[in-house]
Each structure stands twice: as structure tokens, then as C-alpha cells.
Scaffold this active site. Sequence first.
Site, PDB file in Angstrom:
ATOM      1  N   THR A 155      -8.530  -3.420  -0.096  1.00 18.05           N
ATOM      2  CA  THR A 155      -8.994  -4.594  -0.294  1.00 18.05           C
ATOM      3  C   THR A 155     -10.062  -5.080   0.693  1.00 18.05           C
ATOM      4  OG1 THR A 155      -6.981  -5.317  -1.572  1.00 18.05           O
ATOM      5  CG2 THR A 155      -8.437  -6.968  -0.756  1.00 18.05           C
TER       6      THR A 155
ATOM      7  N   LYS B 217       1.980   2.072  -5.062  1.00 19.18           N
ATOM      8  CA  LYS B 217       2.347   1.709  -6.431  1.00 19.18           C
ATOM      9  C   LYS B 217       1.474   2.108  -7.460  1.00 19.18           C
ATOM     10  CE  LYS B 217       2.351  -2.451  -4.527  1.00 19.18           C
ATOM     11  NZ  LYS B 217       2.211  -2.096  -2.950  1.00 19.18           N
ATOM     12  N   GLY B 218       0.221   1.634  -7.363  1.00 16.84           N
ATOM     13  CA  GLY B 218      -0.635   1.838  -8.372  1.00 16.84           C
ATOM     14  C   GLY B 218      -0.717   3.452  -9.208  1.00 16.84           C
TER      15      GLY B 218
ATOM     16  N   GLN C  28       2.057  -6.376  -3.521  1.00 16.06           N
ATOM     17  CA  GLN C  28       2.600  -6.563  -2.139  1.00 16.06           C
ATOM     18  C   GLN C  28       3.741  -5.690  -2.099  1.00 16.06           C
ATOM     19  OE1 GLN C  28       1.068  -9.748  -3.607  1.00 16.06           O
ATOM     20  NE2 GLN C  28      -0.666  -8.690  -2.967  1.00 16.06           N
TER      21      GLN C  28
ATOM     22  N   ARG D 147      -5.249   0.665   8.674  1.00 16.21           N
ATOM     23  CA  ARG D 147      -3.776   0.123   8.711  1.00 16.21           C
ATOM     24  C   ARG D 147      -3.031   0.732   9.950  1.00 16.21           C
ATOM     25  NH1 ARG D 147      -3.626   2.696   2.854  1.00 16.21           N
ATOM     26  NH2 ARG D 147      -4.358   0.704   1.493  1.00 16.21           N
TER      27      ARG D 147
ATOM     28  N   GLY E   8      -4.504  -4.446  -3.637  1.00 16.83           N
ATOM     29  CA  GLY E   8      -5.461  -3.350  -3.988  1.00 16.83           C
ATOM     30  C   GLY E   8      -4.613  -2.127  -4.089  1.00 16.83           C
ATOM     31  N   HIS E   9      -4.777  -1.785  -5.462  1.00 13.27           N
ATOM     32  CA  HIS E   9      -4.056  -0.574  -5.935  1.00 13.27           C
ATOM     33  C   HIS E   9      -5.058   0.848  -6.539  1.00 13.27           C
ATOM     34  CE1 HIS E   9      -0.586  -3.600  -7.003  1.00 13.27           C
ATOM     35  NE2 HIS E   9      -0.925  -3.653  -5.867  1.00 13.27           N
ATOM     36  N   THR E  10      -4.700   1.561  -5.743  1.00 12.50           N
ATOM     37  CA  THR E  10      -5.937   2.826  -6.004  1.00 12.50           C
ATOM     38  C   THR E  10      -5.303   3.783  -7.122  1.00 12.50           C
ATOM     39  OG1 THR E  10      -6.437   2.266  -3.757  1.00 12.50           O
ATOM     40  CG2 THR E  10      -7.247   4.387  -4.770  1.00 12.50           C
TER      41      THR E  10
ATOM     42  N   LYS F 179       3.204  10.092  -0.506  1.00 12.35           N
ATOM     43  CA  LYS F 179       2.487  10.695   0.641  1.00 12.35           C
ATOM     44  C   LYS F 179       3.232  11.340   1.520  1.00 12.35           C
ATOM     45  CE  LYS F 179      -1.260   7.875   1.617  1.00 12.35           C
ATOM     46  NZ  LYS F 179      -2.038   6.731   1.883  1.00 12.35           N
TER      47      LYS F 179
ATOM     48  N   ASP G 116       0.720  -1.049   0.002  1.00 13.76           N
ATOM     49  CA  ASP G 116      -0.037   0.067   0.073  1.00 13.76           C
ATOM     50  C   ASP G 116       0.901   1.218  -0.032  1.00 13.76           C
ATOM     51  OD1 ASP G 116      -2.278  -1.942   0.302  1.00 13.76           O
ATOM     52  OD2 ASP G 116      -2.027  -1.438   2.201  1.00 13.76           O
ATOM     53  N   GLU G 117       2.058   1.199  -0.593  1.00 14.40           N
ATOM     54  CA  GLU G 117       2.725   2.317  -0.674  1.00 14.40           C
ATOM     55  C   GLU G 117       2.356   3.399  -1.597  1.00 14.40           C
ATOM     56  OE1 GLU G 117       3.654  -0.870  -1.118  1.00 14.40           O
ATOM     57  OE2 GLU G 117       5.579  -1.191   0.217  1.00 14.40           O
TER      58      GLU G 117
ATOM     59  N   ASP H 260       2.732  14.891   1.628  1.00 20.55           N
ATOM     60  CA  ASP H 260       1.752  15.593   2.202  1.00 20.55           C
ATOM     61  C   ASP H 260       1.190  15.270   3.487  1.00 20.55           C
ATOM     62  OD1 ASP H 260       0.711  13.706   0.066  1.00 20.55           O
ATOM     63  OD2 ASP H 260      -1.232  14.319   0.948  1.00 20.55           O
TER      64      ASP H 260
ATOM     65  N   ARG I 224      -9.882  -2.708   6.257  1.00 13.75           N
ATOM     66  CA  ARG I 224      -9.221  -2.704   7.591  1.00 13.75           C
ATOM     67  C   ARG I 224      -8.486  -1.475   7.882  1.00 13.75           C
ATOM     68  NH1 ARG I 224      -5.879  -8.185   7.885  1.00 13.75           N
ATOM     69  NH2 ARG I 224      -5.679  -7.633   5.745  1.00 13.75           N
TER      70      ARG I 224
HETATM   71  P1  GDP Z   1      -0.641   0.145  -3.744  1.00 17.73           P
HETATM   72  O1  GDP Z   1      -1.241  -1.049  -2.988  1.00 17.73           O
HETATM   73  O2  GDP Z   1       0.703   0.294  -3.213  1.00 17.73           O
HETATM   74  O3  GDP Z   1      -0.977   0.713  -4.837  1.00 17.73           O
HETATM   75  O4  GDP Z   1      -1.442   1.522  -2.771  1.00 17.73           O
HETATM   76  P2  GDP Z   1      -3.012   1.684  -2.276  1.00 17.73           P
HETATM   77  O5  GDP Z   1      -3.418   2.189  -3.491  1.00 17.73           O
HETATM   78  O6  GDP Z   1      -3.388   0.353  -1.561  1.00 17.73           O
HETATM   79  O7  GDP Z   1      -2.778   2.668  -1.129  1.00 17.73           O
HETATM   80  C1  GDP Z   1      -2.096   3.945  -1.229  1.00 17.73           C
HETATM   81  C2  GDP Z   1      -3.217   5.018  -0.934  1.00 17.73           C
HETATM   82  O8  GDP Z   1      -2.436   6.223  -0.889  1.00 17.73           O
HETATM   83  C3  GDP Z   1      -4.147   5.115  -2.038  1.00 17.73           C
HETATM   84  O9  GDP Z   1      -5.566   5.547  -1.379  1.00 17.73           O
HETATM   85  C4  GDP Z   1      -3.968   6.484  -2.860  1.00 17.73           C
HETATM   86  O10 GDP Z   1      -4.681   7.075  -3.650  1.00 17.73           O
HETATM   87  C5  GDP Z   1      -3.083   7.107  -2.028  1.00 17.73           C
HETATM   88  N1  GDP Z   1      -2.062   7.850  -2.374  1.00 17.73           N
HETATM   89  C6  GDP Z   1      -0.966   7.649  -3.120  1.00 17.73           C
HETATM   90  N2  GDP Z   1       0.120   8.474  -3.321  1.00 17.73           N
HETATM   91  C7  GDP Z   1      -0.474   9.588  -2.559  1.00 17.73           C
HETATM   92  C8  GDP Z   1       0.293  10.762  -2.172  1.00 17.73           C
HETATM   93  O11 GDP Z   1       1.193  11.065  -2.504  1.00 17.73           O
HETATM   94  N3  GDP Z   1      -0.625  11.466  -1.091  1.00 17.73           N
HETATM   95  C9  GDP Z   1      -1.658  11.278  -0.820  1.00 17.73           C
HETATM   96  N4  GDP Z   1      -2.341  11.986   0.232  1.00 17.73           N
HETATM   97  N5  GDP Z   1      -2.083  10.005  -1.094  1.00 17.73           N
HETATM   98  C10 GDP Z   1      -1.501   9.121  -1.835  1.00 17.73           C
HETATM   99  P1  IMO Z   2      -0.896  -4.354  -2.335  1.00 12.15           P
HETATM  100  O1  IMO Z   2      -0.466  -4.719  -3.533  1.00 12.15           O
HETATM  101  C1  IMO Z   2      -0.905  -4.560   1.991  1.00 12.15           C
HETATM  102  C2  IMO Z   2      -0.951  -8.637   3.831  1.00 12.15           C
HETATM  103  C3  IMO Z   2      -1.943  -9.040   4.573  1.00 12.15           C
HETATM  104  C4  IMO Z   2      -1.624  -9.869   5.361  1.00 12.15           C
HETATM  105  C5  IMO Z   2      -0.475 -10.742   4.896  1.00 12.15           C
HETATM  106  C6  IMO Z   2      -0.764 -11.948   4.320  1.00 12.15           C
HETATM  107  O2  IMO Z   2      -2.048  -3.498  -2.255  1.00 12.15           O
HETATM  108  O3  IMO Z   2       0.299  -3.486  -1.662  1.00 12.15           O
HETATM  109  P2  IMO Z   2      -2.299 -12.634   2.451  1.00 12.15           P
HETATM  110  O4  IMO Z   2      -3.786 -12.245   1.939  1.00 12.15           O
HETATM  111  O5  IMO Z   2      -1.352 -12.265   1.297  1.00 12.15           O
HETATM  112  O6  IMO Z   2      -2.197 -14.228   2.467  1.00 12.15           O
HETATM  113  O7  IMO Z   2      -2.133 -12.054   3.721  1.00 12.15           O
HETATM  114  O8  IMO Z   2      -0.096  -9.861   3.759  1.00 12.15           O
HETATM  115  N1  IMO Z   2      -0.959  -8.131   2.435  1.00 12.15           N
HETATM  116  C7  IMO Z   2      -1.028  -6.922   2.165  1.00 12.15           C
HETATM  117  N2  IMO Z   2      -0.777  -5.780   2.803  1.00 12.15           N
HETATM  118  N3  IMO Z   2      -1.004  -4.302   0.861  1.00 12.15           N
HETATM  119  C8  IMO Z   2      -0.971  -5.668  -0.164  1.00 12.15           C
HETATM  120  O9  IMO Z   2      -1.262  -5.471  -1.423  1.00 12.15           O
HETATM  121  C9  IMO Z   2      -1.117  -6.912   0.447  1.00 12.15           C
HETATM  122  N4  IMO Z   2      -1.433  -8.034   0.432  1.00 12.15           N
HETATM  123  C10 IMO Z   2      -1.233  -8.881   1.487  1.00 12.15           C
HETATM  124  O10 IMO Z   2      -2.815  -7.863   5.050  1.00 12.15           O
HETATM  125  O11 IMO Z   2      -0.838  -8.878   6.632  1.00 12.15           O
HETATM  126 MG    MG Z   3      -2.762  -1.650  -1.702  1.00 10.26          MG
END
Ligand code: GDP
Ligand code: IMO
Ligand code: MG
Length: 413
Positions: free
Chosen positions: A304, A24-25, A228, A309, A48-50, A335, A21-22, A337, A307
Site C-alpha cells: 500500500t 492472505k490475498g 490487517q 517492512r 494491500g493484498h497481492t 513464504k 501482509d502474511e 522459500d 515502505r
Molecule cells: P496480505 O496483505 O496478507 O495479502 O499480504 P501482501 O500481499 O501484502 O504481502 C505478501 C507478499 O508475499 C505478496 O507480495 C505476495 O505475492 C507474496 N507471497 C505470498 N505467499 C508467498 C510465498 O509463499 N512465497 C513468496 N516468496 N512470496 C509470497
Molecule cells: P493487510 O491487510 C500491514 C498497519 C500500519 C500501521 C498500523 C495502523 O495488507 O495485511 P492504519 O493506517 O490502519 O491506521 O495503520 O497498522 N497496517 C498494516 N500493516 N498490513 C496491513 O494490511 C495493514 N493495515 C494497517 O502500517 O502500523
Molecule cells: Mg498486505
Amino acid sequence: MQKLLSSLGPVCAIIGAQWGDEGKGKVIDLLAEHFDVVARACGGANAGHTIVVNGKKHVFHLLPSGALHPHATVVIGGGLVLHLPTLLEEIRTLREAGIDVLPRLFISEEAHILFEFHKAIDGMLEEQRAAKRGKGIGTTRRGIGPAYMDKAARLGIRMGSLAGDLTAELSLRADMVKRMYGVEVKQAEELQHLSEARALLAGRVVDTVGLLHRLLGEGKMLLIEGAQATLLDLDHGTYPFVTSSSTTAAGALQGLGLPPRCLTSCIGVAKAYCTRVGEGEFLTEVQGPTGDRLRERGGEYGATTGRPRRCGWLHLPDLQRAAQINGYTHWNITKLDVLDEEETIPVGIGVTPEGRLKEEKLPGWKQSTEGITSFEKLPRAAQHYLSFIEKHTGVPVSLIGTGQERGAMIIRG
Ligand code: GDP
Ligand code: IMO
Ligand code: MG
């Protein structure tokens, strides 16, 4: 952007450095405009890539995040475990948004099918772990572990067999699953899912290894989407609180059937702080009002599972290790900001021999960085914070996220 693109070269991987959830999306969506092919390499619908474009949110679980760009060839690699109803739903949702991904979608014959029974086993194993150890892993309950268990046990059913009749094979699996786990496989429901996928995906399941090599031979540019992240890697992560796939750059290449030497760059994605969903160690976690503030400002709720974080600060040794394992050539620090209101920003710099966290406190900037697109316009303290990361990891910070929207990104170089 042009300067950055030329430093990335034709094959770039985007790999998370923390616990997922860094963001990446967002960076994949931003770069995909300039690449011909986008490919997901591993994992499943635990991801879950947003992406936010003009206020509209798109969440991808299985399709690569670059799919929003109509010119992009979209590849799902053999390293994935595919829950077909989720994939079909994503294709439909995109179509409703006016984007038809199907004619340019290619799914590997080697990808494994993730069935409903894998999810049931995932839930059951979590409950057993909780009963035995007091807590589970905190999986997404998307069936990821059990699907990869079947793959490793050589019991899996792959996309290459989707075109045929899987009734007899599924019935055999159902007997085994019942005996091993006491889980009843709902065969009619599973067969229904298979038949819907067979109809929609006809002609889309191919030899993606051959396809990717052909496209690269034609000089096409490829963006590889990791899912991940490094600290969730099955080998190198915080085992056993990890996922069941190889989430590193090497894992991404394996998942796509590409040789190591083809990678021309690897962007490490890390938040300017740190989050984790699920159980397991998190040395720099902060609870109480500060943790709550980061969660609220960063909207830190799982894409996804919804929950909340867990939130905390950077831990430099983790970033250094991720840079080594993946061979990062660039950082995207996201992030920034979210830290705008912090008086001081602690950063974990190691652990004492007694196991206590060592911290360094950096000054905050107490002003908005939201939407800033040039490094020079950042407050001094924010520039210093980013330089600190650069200095201690030896990797240049080339992209800096300053908001959710596609355009809220500083691109350096
Ligand atoms: P991923 O799984 O690595 O693609 O990341 P997620 O989509 O699960 O979570 C990242 C969240 O941070 C999403 O809701 C994005 O819209 C948001 N996001 C990404 N980059 C930034 C940023 O630079 N600033 C802020 N405030 N939100 C961001
Ligand atoms: P993205 O691609 C954050 C975590 C789960 C749990 C562990 C094992 O969006 O960054 P699993 O269902 O894979 O067997 O769960 O890994 N986890 C993630 N946490 N972002 C993800 O994907 C994750 N995919 C799995 O929360 O701790
Ligand atoms: Mg994610």
C-alpha cells in the site's frame, strides 16, 4: 484439495496471525475458485493484498481478493470504511484486465464512506503524535483511524445515503471538522467523488446481511477475507500501535452480520518468519545483514505504501495467542522459500521475567523449496520446522506457501 475443502466446510474465514501482509490475498485467491461468495469484512484501503497469476501482479485494497474469479459473488461488508475513488479505480483496473466485477458486486449500506478529509486528519494526528511522543503510529495515512472515529462518534456517512444528495450533510461535517481539527474540507472535490461513485455504483449498494443469509440458506459456500491481522487488532493487538478496527475472526463476523456458529473453519495465515510495517514492539526483529536478506528475498516492501517492512523471526506465543483468539482450525504458513538460505532459524519461544527474549534455534535447510507442491518433497529440516509450529500451536499446518505464484502452494490433507 478436495480433502482440504471438505475439512473447511461451507463458511471459512482467512485471518492473519501477525502484523499483516502474511499472504492472505494469495490463499484467498487460491481457495476462491472453490467458493461461491467472497466477502471482505473490515478495514479499508490500508490493506494491500497481492496476487500473482502467470507473472501478472494484482493488488487489492478494497475489493476482496477472490474477485479475480469470474464466477464469484463479491461482497463488501458493513465493517469497512470505503474510500470511493480507490474502489472505483480498482473496479476500472480489473475491467482493463478483462474482469468485470460490477454485475456481481454487492456493497453494504452499512459501510462507512471515507472522505479525503479523513486522510488529512490522519496525517495531522500522526504529526501531533510525533511531536508529543517522538514518533507516530506509522499509519498508512489512508484515513482509517479518523473514519472509524466518526463511526464510533455517530457522525459517519454511510453507503446507504450515497444515492441521495449529501451536499447539506457534508457542509455540516465540514464546519465541524474545521472547528475540531482546523482541517479545511474541499467540499467540491468530495462531492465530485460522491457523484462519480453514485453513477457507477447505482444498484450495487444493498442489504448485504440479508443477501449473505439468503445465499447461505441456499447452500452457497462463503469465503471471508480478513484484513490487517490479529496483532493489529484494536483490542487484542499491540496497542496503541494497531489499526482502528477489529481484525479477528469475531470482528470479521461482526463486519458481515454473521453469527459465530456459522463459521465452519478459520485459516490462520502466518509467514514462516515475521514482518511489521509502522512503529511498535517487535521482540524478534533482526536488523543488519540478516534482516536485509529476509527483506530482499521476501520482497518485503508494503503493497500500500511501499515502505520497507521490518523483518524478524517467528514468536510462538503470538501464534498461540492468535490461534486462541481466532479459533484457528488450519494454518497457512507462507513464504517458506524465503528462509531457503538460512543456516539456522531462531524462533522466539517466550520472554524471561526480566523481559529478555527466549529463543530456540532450529536447523535451516540450505536448499531451494521454491515452487514445491508436496510436503514429502520438502527438505527434512523444513518439514521439521513446520511440525515444530504445529506441535507448539496445536493447529495443523494444512497449506504451505513456497512462492508468489498462485500454484506455489503445498496443500495437505
Ligand atoms: P496480505 O496483505 O496478507 O495479502 O499480504 P501482501 O500481499 O501484502 O504481502 C505478501 C507478499 O508475499 C505478496 O507480495 C505476495 O505475492 C507474496 N507471497 C505470498 N505467499 C508467498 C510465498 O509463499 N512465497 C513468496 N516468496 N512470496 C509470497
Ligand atoms: P493487510 O491487510 C500491514 C498497519 C500500519 C500501521 C498500523 C495502523 O495488507 O495485511 P492504519 O493506517 O490502519 O491506521 O495503520 O497498522 N497496517 C498494516 N500493516 N498490513 C496491513 O494490511 C495493514 N493495515 C494497517 O502500517 O502500523
Ligand atoms: Mg498486505
